[in-house]
Design an enzyme around this catalytic site. Sequence first.
Site, PDB file in Angstrom:
ATOM      1  N   CYS A  46       6.878   8.432  -9.857  1.00  0.00           N
ATOM      2  CA  CYS A  46       5.633   8.689 -10.608  1.00  0.00           C
ATOM      3  C   CYS A  46       4.540   7.698 -10.207  1.00  0.00           C
ATOM      4  O   CYS A  46       3.364   8.062 -10.100  1.00  0.00           O
ATOM      5  CB  CYS A  46       5.873   8.551 -12.110  1.00  0.00           C
ATOM      6  SG  CYS A  46       7.001   9.763 -12.766  1.00  0.00           S
ATOM      7  N   ASP A 138     -13.200  29.377 -15.912  1.00  0.00           N
ATOM      8  CA  ASP A 138     -13.061  30.332 -17.030  1.00  0.00           C
ATOM      9  C   ASP A 138     -11.921  29.941 -17.969  1.00  0.00           C
ATOM     10  O   ASP A 138     -11.577  30.709 -18.874  1.00  0.00           O
ATOM     11  CB  ASP A 138     -12.843  31.756 -16.488  1.00  0.00           C
ATOM     12  CG  ASP A 138     -11.619  31.847 -15.569  1.00  0.00           C
ATOM     13  OD1 ASP A 138     -10.920  30.824 -15.383  1.00  0.00           O
ATOM     14  OD2 ASP A 138     -11.348  32.945 -15.041  1.00  0.00           O
TER      15      ASP A 138
HETATM   16  C1  BEZ Z   1      10.672   8.524 -10.853  1.00  0.00           C
HETATM   17  O1  BEZ Z   1       9.488   8.681 -11.133  1.00  0.00           O
HETATM   18  O2  BEZ Z   1      11.027   7.780  -9.961  1.00  0.00           O
HETATM   19  C2  BEZ Z   1      11.736   9.277 -11.605  1.00  0.00           C
HETATM   20  C3  BEZ Z   1      11.549   9.577 -12.939  1.00  0.00           C
HETATM   21  C4  BEZ Z   1      12.557  10.263 -13.606  1.00  0.00           C
HETATM   22  C5  BEZ Z   1      13.695  10.661 -12.944  1.00  0.00           C
HETATM   23  C6  BEZ Z   1      13.853  10.379 -11.599  1.00  0.00           C
HETATM   24  C7  BEZ Z   1      12.860   9.694 -10.920  1.00  0.00           C
END
Ligand code: BEZ
Length: 221
Positions: A46, A138
Amino acid sequence: MPGLLLGDEFPNFEADTTIGRIKFHDFLGNSWGILFSHPKDFTPVCTTELACAARVTDQFKKRGVKMIALSIDSVEDHRNWSKDVMAFNSDADTALPFPIIADDNRELSVQLGMLDPDERDKDGLPLTARCVFVIGPDKKLKLSILYPATTGRNFDELLRVIDSLQLTAQKKVATPVDWKPGDKVMVIPSLSDAEAAALFPSGVTTKELPSGKKYLRYTQP
Ligand code: BEZ
């Protein structure tokens, strides 16, 4: 995507975010929008995704697309995580250039069908999958992509699909495999040859096929 189909009006949800409380449609205004969800704050994949999104913010801005992220943690966590994200980009003095929605009670994740039953936190609760929603001016859903938590997305591909969505919203064309802006596009099957000739003065070329059917029609948009 359970509950939300292409062409549906995107829910006008209210939520707390790193820029305060928003009503989603007001946040979008007349712009296109992209909402991308993340499993959890302070997680490795992430962090690389948010950092990439921050680096390409100008590309989304150029296309008139408002960006917003979502993760199932609090605004306070999001603010702290944002500092890590920008430090990862070696840009620690800059604020994350788009807001993050706090969905710590998972209400929105449930409403939008974003939970990944295979990935759970330490308390056994499901994490959010990596969803992408592109919303048109929209307020209708134009594209959705769903990746599992373990697979990071490709933001160049997201920009490419937005280019395709914006082009095909304006012209009666479709973009073929691996299309990039500037490449030839296909005339959509519902247009007759006469309509295509009138609509595309740059010309239409048709590829001959064994079937004899003339459905592979290219033009330069
Ligand atoms: C990650 O962002 O690395 C991750 C988050 C949840 C599960 C597996 C990877």
